[in-house]
Design a protein around this motif. Structure first.
Motif, PDB file in Angstrom:
ATOM      1  N   ALA A  88       0.836  -1.203   0.000  1.00  0.00           N
ATOM      2  CA  ALA A  88       0.000   0.000   0.000  1.00  0.00           C
ATOM      3  C   ALA A  88       0.872   1.254   0.000  1.00  0.00           C
ATOM      4  CB  ALA A  88      -0.933  -0.006   1.210  1.00  0.00           C
ATOM      5  N   ALA A  93      -0.002   5.179  -0.399  1.00  0.00           N
ATOM      6  CA  ALA A  93      -0.863   5.334   0.779  1.00  0.00           C
ATOM      7  C   ALA A  93      -0.034   5.756   1.986  1.00  0.00           C
ATOM      8  CB  ALA A  93      -1.590   4.027   1.075  1.00  0.00           C
ATOM      9  N   SER A  97      -3.801   5.658   6.933  1.00  0.00           N
ATOM     10  CA  SER A  97      -4.849   4.978   6.156  1.00  0.00           C
ATOM     11  C   SER A  97      -4.561   3.479   6.058  1.00  0.00           C
ATOM     12  CB  SER A  97      -4.981   5.589   4.759  1.00  0.00           C
ATOM     13  OG  SER A  97      -3.787   5.451   4.027  1.00  0.00           O
ATOM     14  N   VAL A  98      -3.295   3.108   5.917  1.00  0.00           N
ATOM     15  CA  VAL A  98      -2.927   1.691   5.875  1.00  0.00           C
ATOM     16  C   VAL A  98      -3.276   1.026   7.198  1.00  0.00           C
ATOM     17  CG1 VAL A  98      -0.991   0.079   5.703  1.00  0.00           C
ATOM     18  CG2 VAL A  98      -1.115   2.046   4.158  1.00  0.00           C
ATOM     19  N   ALA A 100      -5.540   1.876   9.361  1.00  0.00           N
ATOM     20  CA  ALA A 100      -6.989   1.756   9.507  1.00  0.00           C
ATOM     21  C   ALA A 100      -7.529   0.567   8.718  1.00  0.00           C
ATOM     22  CB  ALA A 100      -7.666   3.054   9.046  1.00  0.00           C
ATOM     23  N   VAL A 101      -7.028   0.366   7.513  1.00  0.00           N
ATOM     24  CA  VAL A 101      -7.492  -0.742   6.677  1.00  0.00           C
ATOM     25  C   VAL A 101      -7.076  -2.086   7.281  1.00  0.00           C
ATOM     26  CG1 VAL A 101      -7.170  -1.877   4.439  1.00  0.00           C
ATOM     27  CG2 VAL A 101      -7.578   0.580   4.537  1.00  0.00           C
ATOM     28  N   LEU A 102      -5.849  -2.158   7.796  1.00  0.00           N
ATOM     29  CA  LEU A 102      -5.327  -3.423   8.306  1.00  0.00           C
ATOM     30  C   LEU A 102      -5.718  -3.716   9.753  1.00  0.00           C
ATOM     31  CD1 LEU A 102      -1.714  -3.345   6.827  1.00  0.00           C
ATOM     32  CD2 LEU A 102      -3.709  -4.603   5.984  1.00  0.00           C
ATOM     33  N   GLY A 103      -6.210  -2.708  10.477  1.00  0.00           N
ATOM     34  CA  GLY A 103      -6.547  -2.904  11.880  1.00  0.00           C
ATOM     35  C   GLY A 103      -5.328  -3.040  12.771  1.00  0.00           C
TER      36      GLY A 103
END
Length: 199
Positions: A88, A93, A97-98, A100-103
């Protein structure tokens, strides 16, 4: 440390058959207990328990942790999760943001990206050389526009070259292939200068 396949039964069979070699002297490895159990974060926040096998060389008596290819040394996240963050970032990215997407905590992702970016050039060289060594006509990675993007492209090219050269191995996930090629040290200090290929 030595990277091995993720199937514990297969690792045990290979140890019993004397099929694993010592990375120090090429002697035969035998079972030698287990390392401390770890809990790894996987894709989608799934957790997996990992208790790496230890092995001892019958010749030089050095012990090694046998790290499954889906893990990285001293990381609480699977190689696939770390790789998704690196891919990402290669696409532009940001770490928040990375994360948030990956948790994954933003500070963790920021650390991965800083570590990787700090030596993306040597990582790209290592994996490009691996791609060239693996195949007579490898597809060279295209320039990605940044050192991180170039390194990620080289990792993907190396994984594809290895899969093409040894189809009997099957196509390994890119980030497991990167873990195997780096000996689990993809984000470890001093790698790739101290890195090595594993069996």
């Amino acid at each position: 440390m030595l990277t091995v396949e993720g199937c514990a039964e297969s690792v045990e069979r290979r140890l019993a058959a004397g099929e694993l070699s010592c990375p120090c002297c090429a002697g035969v490895l035998g079972g030698w207990g287990h390392a401390r159990e770890r809990v790894l974060r996987g894709p989608g926040g799934k957790r997996a328990r990992l208790r790496p096998r230890r092995a001892r060389c019958r010749s030089c008596r050095v012990t090694h942790v046998l790290l499954a290819v889906f893990a990285l040394a001293r990381r609480a996240d699977m190689a696939e999760v770390v790789g998704a963050a690196l891919a990402a970032a290669a696409r532009g990215a940001g770490f928040r943001s990375v994360a948030a997407v990956l948790g994954v905590p933003p500070s963790t992702v920021r650390g991965w990206l800083r570590r990787f970016a700090g030596r993306a050039g040597p990582v790209a060289v290592f994996f490009t050389a691996l791609a060239v060594a693996a195949g007579p006509d490898p597809v060279m990675p295209a320039a990605g526009g940044s050192p991180v993007a170039d390194a990620v492209a080289a990792i993907a090219a190396a994984a594809a070259a290895v899969a093409a050269r040894w189809p009997q191995l099957g196509e390994a996930p890119v980030w497991q292939a990167a873990s195997a090629a780096s000996g689990g040290l993809l984000l470890a200090p001093g790698w790739p200068a101290g890195g090595r290929n594993t069996s």
